[in-house]
Design an enzyme around this catalytic site. Structure first.
Site, PDB file in Angstrom:
ATOM      1  N   HIS A  82       1.643  27.876 -27.038  1.00  0.00           N
ATOM      2  CA  HIS A  82       2.223  27.051 -28.105  1.00  0.00           C
ATOM      3  C   HIS A  82       2.607  25.670 -27.605  1.00  0.00           C
ATOM      4  CE1 HIS A  82       6.330  28.629 -26.902  1.00  0.00           C
ATOM      5  NE2 HIS A  82       6.705  27.448 -27.315  1.00  0.00           N
ATOM      6  N   ASP A 219       0.948  34.239 -24.929  1.00  0.00           N
ATOM      7  CA  ASP A 219       1.348  32.842 -25.119  1.00  0.00           C
ATOM      8  C   ASP A 219       1.203  32.045 -23.825  1.00  0.00           C
ATOM      9  OD1 ASP A 219       2.309  30.525 -26.155  1.00  0.00           O
ATOM     10  OD2 ASP A 219       4.168  31.360 -26.953  1.00  0.00           O
ATOM     11  N   SER A 655      10.548  26.865 -23.108  1.00  0.00           N
ATOM     12  CA  SER A 655       9.204  27.385 -23.351  1.00  0.00           C
ATOM     13  C   SER A 655       8.251  26.931 -22.265  1.00  0.00           C
ATOM     14  CB  SER A 655       8.681  26.891 -24.702  1.00  0.00           C
ATOM     15  OG  SER A 655       9.137  27.712 -25.728  1.00  0.00           O
TER      16      SER A 655
END
Lengths: 720, 720
Positions: A82, A219, A655
């Site tokens: 992402h 991810d 992240s």
């Protein structure tokens, strides 16, 4: 010295004997908590983590908003899917839709340029500049002066630092301004997309599984950092060569188990762990509920104006995803605050602090500071409430575009060093990219619908919400009248030239007079609102300036009080490099329910419906059905682990963070927290706070068994 | 002899080493599985469970739709709150709303009459009547004759049995008609409400938590059975005395733990474990999805026609709850079928059965039976599809009322013994109560809206869906026209007298001529549709009759095949007394997620928002906050257990079932299954099938610490 700042008096301890560890530590704090790091399982010398240019910290980098790591001597960078999805999208066409198919460069020549603005930032030095920033600042000055003085000094320090070619620097405030640090970062501009699975792996579960456990999202993806032949950052060129980092992480395919030590180094964005109760109450009782209502109206308006399947919807998918994400987050925060009794807990904390002040530091003025701080918080709250409707009523994209361009013209009147941050020469690349990117995110009918929606709320609000400058400039009637207001808006969109990218870019160089004599209705409106907006900004700067005096004092009280109790205090997250550590750990989000620490390949089969977002690639499903685990199986689990949970203390910005084991080897990438964790921005609840990681064994399995990314596996140093 | 019928080849075995036990055993089967009962932990002699008039089975009773148990020598009956909620509602007024406040009779004089039609059925004998029912029935007869012969014999046997005063008997079919048993039951008519907590305990979590774990529902309450002074069943009278059952259950407040043996005796309604693949495919690919659409339209129509807060909504709340419940159930079934791969598994089973037939029983005609059975299933499927729109188009309450009354007039032409089941003299009490109860569940505007909705679907369906009798009687236009059809319906509701209870009751005694000459439009419509409906019924009876020959043969093949594999086969559920056993056990409903076996008092605090359905009484919350567990705490849990999970094999109708420990003491009441379990009606998945029980320790804690029901605790025999 214990490490937990505010230990939670857990009321429910079912099914979990271990508690998560609170703390987003700056690297220089680690010696202070070295004993606990070792006790928790760190095998490396804790001291080594303080060296930002040594191993392993030298391998940890920022993408600005996400974290990433070097994983090969040839500048290979691993981060979340992402985090690099914008670059996949940027390179996708109807014929070559890498979002669907995934992308794998056959060789380094075939790597694709990342989306405009993509950067790799390598922190090379951190220096305490508190004395220089705060010198001679005092409560005797007015707020605006304080604010402007501090900002001028920050800009000076940054400008000096950026004398080094290829560096981008920032001065960050810690403990609410008690401490300032200069962060010196190498800025690598040539970033290329190397490999990413399709959305049906990298975004598996989509918005439904967002913030949810159990999770089965692959991810992850790879960039490569490129530099000029001289080894220095350079714009994209065929002559560029892969960047050779001083350090890179080894990738573990070995047996990470439940309970094992893990740590993550990353760039968490923002937390409010030290917010005063008045701020908490205002947030949870007014701001968040109001924002939820606002988001719901916004989302409904966009969805109606940009029906599914239309081109307009494609342009607004990013916005909708962001709004929905925010909405889900706020709901989780409110629910979490209720569950932990946030307000009561904060009240108890303030009483304990007051008691300490009274007993231990009665003469240091803390009591007065707190009273002033709370009064100032109340002022800030009041300003936000006063401006709520006006702020929303100016959300039209073309209006904010006009406002930014007109502001730029104003700032360009000053010497570069004095310009407002965001409008300096060093900001112009991103400014220009923003002006260009509007085309991909703007549709006049949708923008008009959103503006109309918010203007209706503004006009139906109590009369005190009205701003004369807006009313007069637009010629708004007294009461809401959809037909009249609709006609006004129609004229704006019909007559504006700001929908054209060339016009927007040209206005970056326009003089004030051009704006002031423009007959573009959005520019006219921006000019008409300028004085009002500047007045608001000045009031805001005054409050910020005064806060720059009060909050450091408050934080000093907190730090001293906590030290007297045997705790170390870490600063709130501020997008600077932090380390958090703990263990692989499931949890009990609610009475009677437990999260297992790992999910498995078979869970993908179980979830798969064949329809997005549960539409795993057939080649992957086939390998799972065949039980083809290869060397990536975790024996105690009987399968390949896909995602795992840990008790690391993280927030947005983490992240892509490398999850490291006791030896500093990469065992996963942090990519999310559970919905029960989102309230931890305000109050860390060790029972429910869990971060979600994609396991390196899954990444390697997918690369090896499904995607055929063998060359990349070869390039990395795999620990088996 | 092993006990599991179709052992599941589990594809995912994460986090759960134990598997649930499949089987809803008839008491007479227990000796066959005695070894496993003992091995699982039963301390009682398994043989003792076969004695329906001995301990403990003599204490287990049916309420018709729910199960219950005697728990004192004075006829005290315990069952689920949701099983006696109709009686709480029946006794509630605006001033005394027992649904909100709960109800506790101060003394036995103050007990309240249960809702009309409430019965306690005590099974006193079970007799195999297969030979009598099936004598001389053969494939040479046509289906209607078979069906009518079987039905006539069942009615004969029932009539003989009911010569005993106060008995109500039934002849139930097992293994699809391979076996018939006469169930002889004492029918106690004077049932009184003794104690029930309010909805905020007994229905805590409401529809949101329905079928969900973690669960915190105090789903229990008490009736008392009363009889005449002679000890025989009698209508309500002040002279009545409490019934003295031969056996009652002791209530355990002792330490039931995770992994302990539990069993439940109850009356599960219906399962389809032996359905053929064609039936499964039709159900999951056509019937369930169609039904879901149908329910959604129905629910939306009722919700719109009866807005919240109106009197009409109150009347339709029961229907809406039922429709929503069904909708959630079907969704769970479809999801469950997908998860376990139901169709594939059924196909594998049929192949295995075919292989066995070929190898072991090639000469017994099974292959032909299966071909005929599948052809007949296809016929049944086709009939359901043909009649789908017509069936829905006749869902108006007043129409079905008129149809039932007109049918009664027809049946009354025959001697009582020959009347259709449901229209015999023995059925008239319930028939009359149904006619009376309509007032509480009917509103003309809502009924009209529902009818209009379904007529629109009928008229927009393919032309083959149209039924001439309906079209002509209503004077429907060819194509849908809301105005014209609306006017037709308006006339029906304006001119009918069926909205009046007196009119409906009077028509129970009316002759055919009165219907045929009536000018009530709903009665005219019922008369006009009669011939068509009778033709459908006759076709249905023909299919049912033929099925009565084929399915027993199929089940014989199944039983023999299973026996050859070492398994005992239990019959599908049919609302007769069954026993299921297993252990207290959490589970893993999905990869990465685990259910703890117990929930705790603290979980109520955690869920509580103060708003229904999470609005626990303040007195209860206060006791929880105080940690006032009394002697009801489970030490290993650190709190009082509220609900627990087990692996018992149950379905609708088991509600209220006594959950017994190894010594036959009451440890809980079964009240629900998890949403992952609902598909077990078709295919038992040992990994996910879990039943939900309310723990006796919670009931006793609530009675002792919150509701002050000390006299009842005194009346029961508590094992500590």
């Amino acid at each position: 010295m214990k490490y937990v700042f505010f230990a939670l008096a857990a009321t429910v301890v079912i099914g979990s004997s271990a508690f998560a560890k609170e703390g987003m530590w700056t690297p220089d704090q680690l010696p202070e908590i070295a004993d606990d790091l070792r006790a928790t399982g760190l095998a490396l010398d804790p001291e080594s983590l303080t060296d930002l240019t040594g191993f392993p910290m030298g391998a940890v980098i920022s993408l600005g908003g996400c974290t990433a790591s070097f994983v090969s001597p040839q500048g290979l960078v691993i981060t979340n899917h992402h985090c690099l999805r914008g670059s996949i999208q940027f390179n996708s066409t109807a014929d070559n839709n890498y979002l669907v198919e995934g992308f794998l460069a056959e060789s380094s020549d075939a790597e694709l340029p990342a989306a405009p603005g993509t950067r790799v930032y390598v922190t090379v030095a951190v220096e305490d500049v508190t004395d220089r920033v705060r010198a001679d600042i005092g409560a005797d000055m007015d707020g605006v002066t304080i604010n402007e003085t501090i900002e001028a000094r920050r800009k000076d320090i940054i400008a000096e630092c950026e004398q080094q070619p290829g560096h981008r620097c920032q001065v960050s405030s810690f403990y609410g301004g008690l401490q300032y640090k200069l962060i010196d970062r190498l800025e690598i501009q040539d970033v290329r997309l190397v490999y990413a699975p399709g959305d049906n792996v990298g975004k598996y579960g989509g918005d439904i599984d967002n913030w949810m456990w159990p999770r089965h999202t692959g991810d992850y993806g790879f960039y490569r950092a490129w530099v000029g032949p001289d080894g220095l950052p350079a714009e994209y060129s065929e002559d560029n060569v892969p960047f050779e980092p001083e350090h890179y992480l080894k990738v573990s395919a070995a047996g990470l188990e439940d309970g094992d030590f893990v740590m993550a180094a990353g760039y968490p964005g923002s937390t409010q762990r030290y917010a005063r109760m008045a701020e908490v109450v205002n947030t949870f009782e007014w701001r968040y509920p109001r924002t939820i209502d606002m988001l719901e109206g916004w989302i409904a308006t966009v969805e109606e104006a940009a029906p599914e399947g239309t081109d307009a919807r494609i342009k607004y998918e990013g916005l909708l995803a962001g709004l929905n994400n925010f909405h889900k987050n706020l709901g989780g925060q409110i629910e979490g605050a209720r569950r932990v009794g946030l307000v009561d807990r904060r009240q108890q904390r303030e009483q304990a602090l007051n008691a300490w002040i009274e007993a231990e530091a009665p003469d240091r003025g803390f009591t007065e500071t707190l009273a002033q701080l709370d009064a100032l918080s109340e002022e800030i709250t009041q300003a936000a409430r006063d401006n709520w409707y006006y702020t929303n009523a100016t959300r039209a994209s073309l209006l904010s575009t006009a406002q930014r361009l007109y502001r730029l013209a104003h700032e360009r009147q000053k010497p570069d060093a004095e310009r407002e941050s965001g409008f300096q020469q060093r900001d112009m690349t991103f400014f220009r990219q923003g002006m260009q990117a509007l085309d991909r995110r703007y549709d006049p009918a949708v923008d008009r619908a959103v503006w109309l929606h918010f203007l209706q709320q503004y006009m139906n609000a109590p009369a005190t919400a009205r701003v004369a400058a807006l009313d007069e400039a637009l010629g708004l009637p007294d009461g809401w009248n959809e037909e009249i207001v609709g006609r006004i808006l129609d004229r704006h969109y019909a007559e504006t030239g700001l929908g054209e990218v060339d016009r927007r870019l040209a206005l970056m160089d326009a003089e004030l007079e051009e704006f002031e004599s423009s007959d573009d209705p959005f520019i006219q409106l921006a000019v008409a609102l300028f004085e009002h907006d500047m007045a608001l900004e000045r009031q805001s700067k005054d409050r910020t300036g005064r806060m720059s005096i009060l909050r450091p004092d408050y934080m000093e009280a907190i730090i001293n009080w906590q030290r007297s109790e045997g705790y170390a205090a870490y600063p709130d997250a501020n997008s600077t490099l932090r380390i958090t550590y703990g263990t692989v750990m499931g949890g009990s989000p609610r009475d009677g329910l437990m999260y297992a620490p790992f999910t498995t390949l078979e869970g993908i089969l179980e979830k798969d419906t064949g329809e997005s977002p549960f539409d795993a690639p057939e080649a992957q499903l086939e390998r799972i059905r065949a039980g083809d685990y290869g060397p990536y199986k975790l024996e105690s689990l009987g399968s390949v682990p896909v995602n795992f949970l840990s008790d690391l203390d993280v927030t947005g910005g983490n992240s892509g963070s490398a999850t490291l084991n006791a030896d500093g080897e990469l065992v996963g990438l942090l990519f999310d927290g559970t919905i029960e964790s989102v309230n931890s921005d305000w109050d860390f609840d060790p029972r429910t706070t869990r971060s979600i990681h994609v396991d390196t064994r899954f990444m390697l399995w997918q690369m090896d068994k499904v995607d055929g990314a063998h060359a990349l596996i070869e390039e990395m140093e795999i620990v088996r």
